[in-house]
Design a protein around this motif. Structure first.
Motif, short mmCIF file in Angstrom:
data_model
loop_
_atom_site.label_atom_id
_atom_site.label_comp_id
_atom_site.label_asym_id
_atom_site.label_seq_id
_atom_site.Cartn_x
_atom_site.Cartn_y
_atom_site.Cartn_z
N THR A 219 -8.76 2.98 -3.62
CA THR A 219 -9.27 2.49 -4.90
C THR A 219 -8.12 1.99 -5.75
O THR A 219 -6.94 2.17 -5.42
N ASP A 220 -8.45 1.40 -6.89
CA ASP A 220 -7.41 0.82 -7.75
C ASP A 220 -6.51 1.87 -8.37
O ASP A 220 -5.38 1.59 -8.74
N ASP A 221 -7.03 3.12 -8.54
CA ASP A 221 -6.21 4.18 -9.12
C ASP A 221 -5.48 5.00 -8.08
O ASP A 221 -4.91 6.04 -8.38
N SER A 222 -5.51 4.55 -6.83
CA SER A 222 -4.81 5.27 -5.77
C SER A 222 -3.31 5.11 -5.94
O SER A 222 -2.84 4.07 -6.41
N PRO A 223 -2.51 6.12 -5.57
CA PRO A 223 -1.05 6.01 -5.71
C PRO A 223 -0.42 5.02 -4.76
O PRO A 223 0.75 4.73 -4.88
N ALA A 224 -1.16 4.53 -3.75
CA ALA A 224 -0.56 3.62 -2.77
C ALA A 224 -0.97 2.19 -3.10
O ALA A 224 -1.95 1.69 -2.59
N ARG A 225 -0.25 1.55 -4.00
CA ARG A 225 -0.57 0.19 -4.38
C ARG A 225 0.72 -0.61 -4.57
O ARG A 225 1.01 -1.09 -5.67
N ILE A 226 1.52 -0.71 -3.51
CA ILE A 226 2.73 -1.54 -3.58
C ILE A 226 2.81 -2.39 -2.34
O ILE A 226 1.79 -2.80 -1.82
N ASP A 227 4.01 -2.61 -1.80
CA ASP A 227 4.20 -3.58 -0.73
C ASP A 227 3.37 -3.27 0.51
O ASP A 227 2.95 -4.17 1.22
N GLU A 228 3.16 -1.99 0.80
CA GLU A 228 2.52 -1.64 2.06
C GLU A 228 1.01 -1.84 2.02
O GLU A 228 0.33 -1.60 3.01
N VAL A 229 0.46 -2.23 0.91
CA VAL A 229 -0.98 -2.34 0.75
C VAL A 229 -1.38 -3.80 0.76
O VAL A 229 -0.77 -4.63 0.09
N GLU A 230 -2.39 -4.11 1.52
CA GLU A 230 -2.90 -5.47 1.59
C GLU A 230 -4.17 -5.56 0.75
O GLU A 230 -5.12 -4.80 0.96
N SER A 231 -4.20 -6.45 -0.20
CA SER A 231 -5.36 -6.59 -1.07
C SER A 231 -6.41 -7.45 -0.40
O SER A 231 -6.10 -8.51 0.14
N HIS A 232 -7.65 -7.01 -0.40
CA HIS A 232 -8.75 -7.74 0.19
C HIS A 232 -9.92 -7.68 -0.79
O HIS A 232 -10.60 -6.67 -0.91
N ASN A 233 -10.12 -8.80 -1.53
CA ASN A 233 -11.10 -8.85 -2.61
C ASN A 233 -10.76 -7.75 -3.63
O ASN A 233 -9.68 -7.70 -4.17
N TRP B 190 -8.57 14.34 2.25
CA TRP B 190 -8.29 14.42 0.82
C TRP B 190 -8.96 13.28 0.04
O TRP B 190 -9.60 13.53 -0.97
N HIS B 191 -8.81 12.08 0.54
CA HIS B 191 -9.33 10.92 -0.18
C HIS B 191 -10.79 10.62 0.17
O HIS B 191 -11.40 9.79 -0.52
N HIS B 192 -11.29 11.23 1.26
CA HIS B 192 -12.68 11.03 1.69
C HIS B 192 -12.98 9.54 1.90
O HIS B 192 -14.02 9.03 1.49
N LYS B 193 -12.03 8.86 2.55
CA LYS B 193 -12.18 7.46 2.91
C LYS B 193 -12.13 7.32 4.42
O LYS B 193 -11.42 8.07 5.11
N PRO B 194 -12.87 6.35 4.99
CA PRO B 194 -12.87 6.19 6.45
C PRO B 194 -11.54 5.62 6.95
O PRO B 194 -10.94 4.73 6.33
#
Length: 520
Positions: A432-446, A411-415
Motif C-alpha cells: 500500500t502507499d503507507d508501506s515502508p517499502a517505497r523506494i528504488d526497489e519498488v515498481e509502481s503499477h497504477n 505480517w502484511h497479509h498480502k499475497p
C-alpha cells in the motif's frame, strides 16, 4: 645410426653383398597428430610468409575475424565457428576459388609497392586490372547460387547434417554405427591417444573442442567421414532430405519437401555432439490432464506441452501441435489479428455465439474445437541452468503455473507471487502507499506498488516455499527502511547546512561584518 640419426654417412660405406648384423630392436608407437591450431602470433607469421598484409593491418585483421564471428579465441588459439566454416567453403568452391587465391593479394601488394616506388606505371596497371576484374564479376554473376549452396553444404555435410536416429534412416548406416561404437569408446580411453609419448611425436594440440579428449573427437570425426554417405533423410517426413538454406537470421537446415514438410533445425557449432538433440528445435512433452493447472480459470486440458527453440532461446509452450507443424498442414488464422467482423464470421461459420466484445469473441474462437489444439496459449522461457533435454512434464507444469501464488505474508497479509522474468525468477508482493517499502526497489503499477526480490542462487524456481519468500521480502523491506532513514538523515544535514548558510549571508550578518572591519 649416429646420435643425430643421419643415414648418409652409413649408407656411403655400405656395398652390395655386405652382411648387416642386427644389434637392437626398438618397439615404438607413433600416432600422426594434426597440425596445431593457429594463434594470433602464428597466423600473423604465416601471413608474413605468404606476403599478405602489412604490420599496420595485422591487428585489424585479427579483430575483424573475431568481430564478424568467423572464429573464436579459446586458450590463445583461434577456432573456426560455423559461420567461418561456411564462408571458407564458399570462398574455396569451384566457382569462386580462382578469385581468392593467396598469391593474388601478395602479387597485388607487390605491384602497388612498385607503383609507389615509380617502377611501374599506374594507368596501364589499372587498365589491365580493371579488365580482369570486370570479366571476373561478370562470370561470378552468372554462377548458379543453388549449385553453389549445394557445394557448400556438401563440404560441411558432417557438421550441418549429423546422423539422426530415426525410423527413416538406412539400416546399413545404423548397423555400421553400432559396430563401431565400441571402437570409439576404446579410443576415448587409450592414454596413448591423449598425448604423444614417443620422442618423434609432435607436441601440438589436436584439432578438437576439448584438449583432454581432442584425439578421441578427432578419431570420431574421421570415423564419421568413412561412413557411407546418408541421403540426409528428413527425420520428420522420411521422404525429403535435409538441405542448407539461408535467411535473415542466418543459415538453417530444412526439408527439401517444403511446404509439404516444414521441418527446420539450427546447425550445430563445431565441437558440439552430433546428436539429434543438437539440431531438433521442438520436442513434444505430452498433453495436459484435467485439473493440471488448478489455479487457472481456463480449462487447458488436452493441450500439448512442448519445448521449443526461438530467436531468444529455449522456452516451453502450452498449445500447438509439433507433428502438425512439422508436416506443414493447414494452420488456423491469426485469431488475435482478426477484426470484429472477421471474428464474427469465423464464429458464425462454426456455429458459435457471436455476441459480445472483441476480447470475448477472441477467447471463444481460440477455444473452438478445430483451433484449440493448434494455437499457443502460453510461452515461458526456460531458466538458464536448465537444458532442453532435461525438461519434464512436471517442470513444464510448474512454468505454466507462473505467475503462481505461493501464499500470504504473515505480517502484511498480502499475497506473495512467484514469477519468471526476463532476468530470472523472482517473487513479488503488493504494498500500500503507507508501506515502508517505497523506494528504488519498488515498481509502481497504477495505484499499486510491488516489492520484488530476485531469487538467490541457493533457491530455485522448482522448490521455493512461501517461508523462504517471506524471508526475502522481509530482508528487502529492512534494507528499504535503512536506505530511507539514511536518505532522510542526509536531507536533514543538507537542510541544516543550507539554513546556516542563509543566516550567515543575511542583512544582520552583513552589518556585523562591516562593523568589525570598521573597528579593525
Amino acid at each position: 645410426l649416429g646420435e643425430k640419426g643421419d643415414l648418409s654417412e652409413l649408407l656411403e660405406k655400405l656395398k652390395e653383398g655386405d652382411v648387416l648384423r642386427l644389434t637392437e630392436v626398438k618397439r615404438e608407437q607413433h600416432y600422426t597428430m594434426p597440425p596445431a591450431r593457429y594463434s594470433e602470433g602464428s597466423l600473423v607469421s604465416h601471413l608474413e610468409e605468404l606476403g599478405i598484409g602489412r604490420p599496420s593491418t595485422y591487428a585489424t585483421v585479427m579483430k575483424s575475424l573475431q568481430d564478424r564471428g568467423y572464429c573464436t579465441k579459446v586458450s590463445r588459439t583461434l577456432r573456426a565457428t560455423q559461420r567461418g566454416q561456411l564462408v571458407t567453403a564458399l570462398l574455396t568452391s569451384e566457382s569462386l576459388e580462382p578469385y581468392v587465391q593467396v598469391d593474388f593479394t601478395a602479387r597485388l601488394e607487390a605491384q602497388l609497392d612498385a607503383i609507389s616506388a615509380s617502377k611501374l606505371e599506374d594507368r596501364p596497371f589499372l587498365s589491365s586490372w580493371w579488365a580482369q576484374f570486370n570479366s571476373a564479376v561478370a562470370h561470378v554473376e552468372q554462377t548458379d547460387t543453388r549449385l553453389l549452396r549445394d557445394e557448400v553444404a556438401e563440404k560441411c555435410a558432417w557438421s550441418l547434417f549429423p546422423l539422426i536416429p530415426s525410423e527413416h534412416q538406412e539400416t546399413s548406416t545404423q548397423n555400421l554405427v553400432n559396430q563401431e561404437a565400441s571402437t570409439l569408446s576404446e579410443l576415448q580411453l587409450q592414454p596413448d591417444l591423449r598425448a604423444p609419448t614417443t620422442p618423434h611425436a609432435k607436441s601440438s594440440q589436436p584439432v578438437s573442442c576439448n584438449a583432454a579428449t581432442g584425439t578421441a573427437e578427432l578419431a570420431q570425426d574421421a570415423f564419421l567421414t568413412r561412413l557411407p554417405r546418408p541421403q540426409r533423410v528428413c527425420p520428420s517426413c522420411g521422404e525429403g532430405k535435409m538441405v542448407l538454406k539461408f535467411s535473415r537470421f542466418g543459415p538453417f537446415v530444412a526439408c527439401s519437401q517444403y511446404p509439404v514438410c516444414g521441418w527446420t533445425a539450427q546447425p550445430r557449432e563445431p565441437g558440439e555432439a552430433a546428436s539429434a538433440q543438437s539440431i531438433v528445435d521442438k520436442m513434444a512433452l505430452g498433453t495436459l490432464e484435467a485439473g493440471a493447472l488448478a489455479h487457472e480459470e481456463v480449462d487447458y486440458s488436452g493441450l500439448e506441452a512442448s519445448v521449443r527453440n526461438g530467436p531468444v532461446g529455449w522456452y516451453v509452450q502450452l498449445g500447438g501441435n509439433v507433428s502438425h507443424e512439422q508436416q506443414q498442414r493447414t494452420m488456423p488464422p491469426d485469431v488475435k489479428a482478426l477484426k470484429v467482423v472477421q471474428l464474427r464470421e469465423e464464429l458464425e461459420r462454426r456455429g458459435i455465439d457471436t455476441r459480445g466484445r472483441k476480447a470475448e469473441l477472441v477467447q471463444r474462437l481460440l477455444h473452438a474445437p478445430d483451433i484449440r489444439q493448434l494455437v499457443p496459449f502460453k510461452r515461458v522461457p526456460l531458466p538458464k541452468d536448465v537444458k532442453p533435454a532435461e525438461v519434464t512434464m512436471a517442470m513444464a507444469l510448474r512454468l505454466f503455473s507462473l505467475p503462481m501464488p505461493l501464499g500470504e505474508h504473515p505480517w502484511h497479509h498480502k499475497p506473495i507471487t512467484l514469477h519468471q522474468g526476463r532476468f530470472g525468477p523472482y517473487v513479488s508482493m503488493p504494498t500500500t502507499d503507507d508501506s515502508p517499502a517505497r523506494i528504488d526497489e519498488v515498481e509502481s503499477h497504477n495505484s499499486t506498488s510491488l516489492v520484488m526480490c530476485s531469487l538467490p542462487k541457493h533457491l530455485s524456481i522448482w522448490d521455493i516455499e512461501v517461508e523462504q519468500a517471506v524471508q526475502l521480502i522481509n530482508h528487502k523491506l529492512e534494507r528499504s527502511a535503512k536506505k530511507r532513514a539514511a536518505a532522510k538523515k542526509d536531507n536533514k544535514v543538507a537542510s541544516k547546512g543550507a539554513a546556516e548558510g542563509a543566516r550567515s549571508s543575511g542583512p544582520k550578518a552583513t552589518r556585523a561584518r562591516s562593523k568589525r572591519q570598521a573597528v579593525g
